[in-house]
Design an enzyme around this catalytic site. Structure first.
Site, PDB file in Angstrom:
ATOM      1  N   SER A 127     -19.432  46.262  88.503  1.00  0.00           N
ATOM      2  CA  SER A 127     -19.196  45.062  89.453  1.00  0.00           C
ATOM      3  C   SER A 127     -17.740  44.393  89.083  1.00  0.00           C
ATOM      4  CB  SER A 127     -20.526  44.173  89.670  1.00  0.00           C
ATOM      5  OG  SER A 127     -20.319  43.339  90.693  1.00  0.00           O
ATOM      6  N   ASP A 180     -24.001  51.269  98.309  1.00  0.00           N
ATOM      7  CA  ASP A 180     -23.662  49.883  97.766  1.00  0.00           C
ATOM      8  C   ASP A 180     -22.422  49.338  98.505  1.00  0.00           C
ATOM      9  OD1 ASP A 180     -23.139  47.651  96.321  1.00  0.00           O
ATOM     10  OD2 ASP A 180     -22.563  48.981  94.421  1.00  0.00           O
ATOM     11  N   HIS A 227     -27.004  48.203  94.151  1.00  0.00           N
ATOM     12  CA  HIS A 227     -26.038  47.851  93.664  1.00  0.00           C
ATOM     13  C   HIS A 227     -26.504  47.720  92.002  1.00  0.00           C
ATOM     14  CE1 HIS A 227     -22.177  45.646  92.490  1.00  0.00           C
ATOM     15  NE2 HIS A 227     -22.807  44.832  91.966  1.00  0.00           N
TER      16      HIS A 227
END
Length: 418
Positions: free
Chosen positions: A240, A306, A345
């Site tokens: 991320s 995602d 995610h």
């Protein structure tokens, strides 16, 4: 660390043979690190590459698992565990032949406004820092790890945000030039948020007298010099936000020659970024610069459902870099369906997807011996029939410890944890 889940679960596996995999990874490490840009290895996904990606994924997961996100703690935003105990405390030391030693923790701040999720602040008036957060670690393969990995690997791990999905809709996608990194190379632009986290310092903070960038580059240079007479590599990983900053860091190392010993400029070692669920980083000039750099490789792992990798949008001028490995965890028969934004995610979910993806052949079959219980470490992802508690990774009593007089005190930080 005592965790809420104490019952040992049987791993679900098919073809994995650990004693055979270590040797083949050591022999094939250059291919697995992208020297041929992973040609022929992604679909179907090569078995050694599955293991290799999961190895780097769990090193990134370690940064999440040590990060103190308890705002009631005066140590919120720091690492719970010290450098010498980190890997044992987060449960990736046992049964793992890819051994590393943490050599440095590094810290980040931001000189521009960023979402609260980026910099976690303690509620305590005695907070360890009001300006900085622990942002990751630098490690180097031990002699045992070097034998298994085939070379001395220098590893940089950038942590992501605990509350990733909260900032997506409110974040401003402004791009800026970065001349102090790219030295006038056609002025590529990168996202202001990633750039600020990477390059900001703050004289008020004892942890950010220098930027995260400076801290990491100084340590990488030291290790490159220390091991210059060996075969070495530099690997960078993150998830991320950590994936976006990893991308910047990888390019920076190569552009500015931190992968070369100062007295051996001809001996540049490969720099590879393994990034998971990465948002986009820069514009098309950044993509072209990245693609033309020698000894630089990047593999992006993206879960089909995602949404984070779709930000910032291409229509805003952002481009992808590196090679992409697409997975689809919705095809796993082990997971609840449908999933949700958080499960799609999750880094642990990503590693489950890597273990079982079948690429264009379709379907899902676990090919790697990775315990399915790890999917539920921080979420409710596994089907109930597997009997794994939801979000089972938790510090005993949230770090509250009973003293001899019967009172309770929050003690959630190892004494030498900085």
């Amino acid at each position: 660390m005592l965790h809420c889940l104490k019952r040992r679960r049987r791993s679900t596996s098919s073809t994995d043979k650990k004693k055979d995999s270590t040797g083949s990874i050591g022999r094939r490490w250059k291919l697995l690190s992208g020297i041929n840009h992973w040609e022929g290895l992604l679909d179907p996904l090569d078995l050694d590459l599955r293991r290799y990606l999961i190895h780097y994924g769990q090193m990134a997961q370690a940064a999440y698992d040590t990060f103190n996100s308890e705002k009631a703690s005066k140590y919120a935003g720091s690492s719970r565990y010290a450098r010498d105990s980190l890997f044992s405390r987060v449960g990736i030391d046992k049964g793992n032949q890819f051994k590393y030693q943490v050599t440095k923790f590094f810290y980040a701040t931001s000189s521009t406004d960023v979402p609260d999720a980026f910099i976690m602040k303690s509620w305590s008036r005695e907070a360890w820092s009001e300006e900085s957060n622990w942002m990751g670690y630098v490690a180097v393969a031990t002699d045992e790890g070097r034998s298994s990995l085939g070379r001395r690997d220098i590893l940089v791990v950038w942590t992501g945000t605990i509350r990733t999905l909260e900032w997506l809709n409110d974040f401003k996608y402004v791009s800026v030039s970065s001349p102090n990194i790219f030295r006038g190379n056609d002025e590529p632009k990168v996202h202001l948020g990633w750039y600020s986290i990477y390059t900001s310092d703050d004289p008020r903070s004892p942890f950010n007298k220098t930027s995260a960038r400076s801290q990491v580059l100084t340590e990488v240079r030291r290790l490159v010099e220390e091991y210059k007479n060996e075969e070495i590599s530099i690997s960078i990983t993150g998830h991320s936000l950590g994936a976006a900053v990893s991308t910047l860091n990888a390019a920076d190392i190569v552009v500015n020659g931190y992968n070369k010993p100062s007295d051996m400029p001809h001996k540049a070692c490969p720099v590879t970024a393994f990034v998971f669920a990465s948002p986009r980083v820069g514009d098309d000039k950044f993509r072209r610069l990245f693609s033309n750099l020698q000894n630089l490789y990047l593999l992006r792992v993206r879960n089909r459902t995602d949404i984070v990798p779709t930000y910032p949008m291409i229509g805003l001028g952002y481009s992808e870099v590196g090679e992409e490995l697409a997975i689809d965890t919705d095809k796993s028969s082990y997971l609840k369906s449908p999933g949700n934004l958080f499960s799609w995610h999750s880094l642990e979910n990503y590693m489950h997807g890597i273990a079982g993806t079948q690429g264009s052949r379709g379907g899902f079959k676990l090919e790697v011996d990775r315990d399915i219980a790890l999917v539920n470490k921080h979420l409710d992802g596994l089907k109930d029939e597997f009997g794994v508690p939801v979000s089972w990774w938790c510090v005993k009593n949230k770090g509250m410890v009973q003293l001899d007089d019967g009172s309770w005190e929050l003690m959630d930080h190892e004494g030498n944890g900085f």
